[in-house]
Design a protein around this motif. Sequence first.
Motif, mmCIF file in Angstrom:
data_model
loop_
_atom_site.group_PDB
_atom_site.id
_atom_site.type_symbol
_atom_site.label_atom_id
_atom_site.label_comp_id
_atom_site.label_asym_id
_atom_site.label_seq_id
_atom_site.Cartn_x
_atom_site.Cartn_y
_atom_site.Cartn_z
ATOM 1 N N PRO A 69 0.829 -1.213 0.000
ATOM 2 C CA PRO A 69 0.000 0.000 0.000
ATOM 3 C C PRO A 69 0.861 1.260 0.000
ATOM 4 O O PRO A 69 2.048 1.222 0.332
ATOM 5 C CB PRO A 69 -0.795 -0.120 1.293
ATOM 6 N N SER A 70 0.235 2.354 -0.353
ATOM 7 C CA SER A 70 0.948 3.633 -0.288
ATOM 8 C C SER A 70 1.254 3.968 1.175
ATOM 9 O O SER A 70 0.647 3.419 2.097
ATOM 10 C CB SER A 70 0.101 4.737 -0.923
ATOM 11 N N ASP A 71 2.217 4.847 1.397
ATOM 12 C CA ASP A 71 2.674 5.170 2.750
ATOM 13 C C ASP A 71 1.536 5.609 3.674
ATOM 14 O O ASP A 71 1.551 5.303 4.862
ATOM 15 C CB ASP A 71 3.749 6.254 2.705
ATOM 16 N N ASP A 72 0.552 6.324 3.134
ATOM 17 C CA ASP A 72 -0.532 6.811 3.989
ATOM 18 C C ASP A 72 -1.547 5.706 4.347
ATOM 19 O O ASP A 72 -2.406 5.899 5.189
ATOM 20 C CB ASP A 72 -1.261 7.979 3.324
ATOM 21 N N VAL A 101 0.874 -13.053 12.747
ATOM 22 C CA VAL A 101 0.800 -12.699 11.334
ATOM 23 C C VAL A 101 -0.507 -11.952 11.137
ATOM 24 O O VAL A 101 -1.502 -12.253 11.782
ATOM 25 C CB VAL A 101 0.822 -13.957 10.433
ATOM 26 N N CYS A 102 -0.513 -10.983 10.257
ATOM 27 C CA CYS A 102 -1.771 -10.295 9.993
ATOM 28 C C CYS A 102 -1.882 -9.984 8.506
ATOM 29 O O CYS A 102 -0.898 -10.020 7.767
ATOM 30 C CB CYS A 102 -1.891 -9.022 10.815
ATOM 31 N N ALA A 103 -3.106 -9.711 8.103
ATOM 32 C CA ALA A 103 -3.385 -9.340 6.720
ATOM 33 C C ALA A 103 -4.477 -8.281 6.745
ATOM 34 O O ALA A 103 -5.318 -8.263 7.633
ATOM 35 C CB ALA A 103 -3.842 -10.541 5.911
#
Length: 117
Positions: A58-61, A80-82
């Motif tokens: 994802p983008s930084d924001d 672990v996460c998603a």
Amino acid sequence: MKSKAEGEERAEGLSEDVIYKIEIPANRYDLLCIEGLASALRIFLGKDKRTDFKITTPSDDKILKMTVKKETNQIRPFVVCAVLRDIKFDQARYESFIDLQDKLHTNICRQRTLVAI
């Protein structure tokens, strides 16, 4: 069905509905929910194409940070996460999602002794 196997007398009063048994292979957890089963059947019959999922950065924001408390780390040393983005849940989809989670807990997580989702 029962009458063919064991005679008319033993089948009296039983439903005439046909019940199908579907065995799920150990590596096909997507088949534990009705949506996954329907999708696999449609792909098998050539009515749909297989979905190719992609892992994206994802983008930084949009980057999220997961924090694990020390007391949790003692019980669950690996985490672990998603993040699933652009998913729309109505009540039926939410209930199906929770039902799949429960099936995963029961099966591969061995009643949550190995993994908790």
